[in-house]
Design a protein around this motif. Sequence first.
Motif, PDB file in Angstrom:
ATOM      1  N   GLY A 125       1.459  -1.735   0.103  1.00  0.00           N
ATOM      2  CA  GLY A 125      -0.030  -0.371   0.685  1.00  0.00           C
ATOM      3  C   GLY A 125       0.826   1.276   0.122  1.00  0.00           C
ATOM      4  N   LEU A 126       0.567   2.696  -0.439  1.00  0.00           N
ATOM      5  CA  LEU A 126       0.823   3.602  -0.803  1.00  0.00           C
ATOM      6  C   LEU A 126      -0.125   5.110   0.303  1.00  0.00           C
ATOM      7  CD1 LEU A 126       1.866   3.864  -4.142  1.00  0.00           C
ATOM      8  CD2 LEU A 126       3.956   3.074  -1.943  1.00  0.00           C
ATOM      9  N   ALA A 127       0.310   5.676   0.595  1.00  0.00           N
ATOM     10  CA  ALA A 127      -0.029   6.149   1.730  1.00  0.00           C
ATOM     11  C   ALA A 127       0.576   7.500   1.501  1.00  0.00           C
ATOM     12  CB  ALA A 127      -0.004   6.443   3.287  1.00  0.00           C
ATOM     13  N   VAL A 128      -0.551   9.465   1.602  1.00  0.00           N
ATOM     14  CA  VAL A 128       0.442  10.154   1.747  1.00  0.00           C
ATOM     15  C   VAL A 128       1.172  10.345   3.011  1.00  0.00           C
ATOM     16  CG1 VAL A 128      -0.086  12.328   0.872  1.00  0.00           C
ATOM     17  CG2 VAL A 128      -1.089  11.062   0.063  1.00  0.00           C
ATOM     18  N   ASP A 129       2.392  10.802   2.948  1.00  0.00           N
ATOM     19  CA  ASP A 129       3.217  11.324   3.980  1.00  0.00           C
ATOM     20  C   ASP A 129       2.097  12.628   4.565  1.00  0.00           C
ATOM     21  OD1 ASP A 129       6.292  11.268   4.833  1.00  0.00           O
ATOM     22  OD2 ASP A 129       5.578  13.917   5.061  1.00  0.00           O
ATOM     23  N   PHE A 130       1.743  12.572   5.743  1.00  0.00           N
ATOM     24  CA  PHE A 130       1.379  13.920   6.129  1.00  0.00           C
ATOM     25  C   PHE A 130       2.547  14.839   6.202  1.00  0.00           C
ATOM     26  CE2 PHE A 130      -0.596  16.786   9.863  1.00  0.00           C
ATOM     27  CZ  PHE A 130      -1.439  16.821   9.107  1.00  0.00           C
ATOM     28  N   ILE A 131       3.539  15.185   6.721  1.00  0.00           N
ATOM     29  CA  ILE A 131       4.168  16.376   5.940  1.00  0.00           C
ATOM     30  C   ILE A 131       4.756  16.964   4.431  1.00  0.00           C
ATOM     31  CG2 ILE A 131       6.804  17.803   6.986  1.00  0.00           C
ATOM     32  CD1 ILE A 131       5.757  16.314   8.756  1.00  0.00           C
ATOM     33  N   HIS A 132       4.849  16.097   3.782  1.00  0.00           N
ATOM     34  CA  HIS A 132       5.887  16.420   2.449  1.00  0.00           C
ATOM     35  C   HIS A 132       5.037  15.879   1.393  1.00  0.00           C
ATOM     36  CE1 HIS A 132       9.516  16.869   4.038  1.00  0.00           C
ATOM     37  NE2 HIS A 132       9.688  15.572   5.320  1.00  0.00           N
ATOM     38  N   GLY A 133       3.584  15.549   1.453  1.00  0.00           N
ATOM     39  CA  GLY A 133       1.944  15.214   0.477  1.00  0.00           C
ATOM     40  C   GLY A 133       2.865  14.258  -0.598  1.00  0.00           C
ATOM     41  N   LYS A 134       3.740  13.445  -0.263  1.00  0.00           N
ATOM     42  CA  LYS A 134       4.590  12.665  -0.983  1.00  0.00           C
ATOM     43  C   LYS A 134       4.228  11.311  -0.748  1.00  0.00           C
ATOM     44  CE  LYS A 134       8.518  11.890  -0.898  1.00  0.00           C
ATOM     45  NZ  LYS A 134      10.132  11.914  -1.111  1.00  0.00           N
TER      46      LYS A 134
END
Length: 185
Positions: A115-124
């Motif tokens: 799975g892939l999630a969005v990094d909360f700080i960098h948005g990647k």
Amino acid sequence: MLAIERRDLILKKLRETGRVQVSELSKTLGVSRMTVHRDLDALADEGFIDKVFGGAVLAVEHRQIPQTGTCAVCGRPINIHTRVVLNTQVGEDIETCCPHCALLLLEARNDIVSGLAVDFIHGKMINIKTATFLVDPDVTVCCTPAVLCFADDKEAKRFQIGFHGELAPLRSAQKLTAKHMDLSS
Ligand SMILES: [Zn+2]
Ligand SMILES: [Zn+2]
């Protein structure tokens, strides 16, 4: 064919198939394996791909992920800043609104392989298996309890100092989130 043309072709093929083999590229491009390796190294240096045994895959940040529009768990509209995409054994993509729903789904099903999630700080988009989760911090992002996802655990710790909550890797974060839901129902 120029190196830049070959690299464009390699990227195009990767976008279509998700993975390329050095032996196959050497045949279709009519160049030596050494040359293919050099092309792959260049693309890896630029962050487009990751080299794997015998070939390469598209880097996580450059994968095209289909958007379905609503969360598979709670039905909320998907927010691109918090979304999570899970992949099943049969290659199906499941999208959830935020890490909260993704963790509940992971806890409920055993056919999710990645799975892939969005990094909360960098948005990647980042790999959930190596991410650090902050469960139930004092912020409202999407579902309750909130769950945030960080690639860098130092950043997660810094965030926790201001916003509390519990830090955990994937498996424990699943358990924690499920426990919160049990307590609130
Ligand atoms: Zn949801
Ligand atoms: Zn949510």
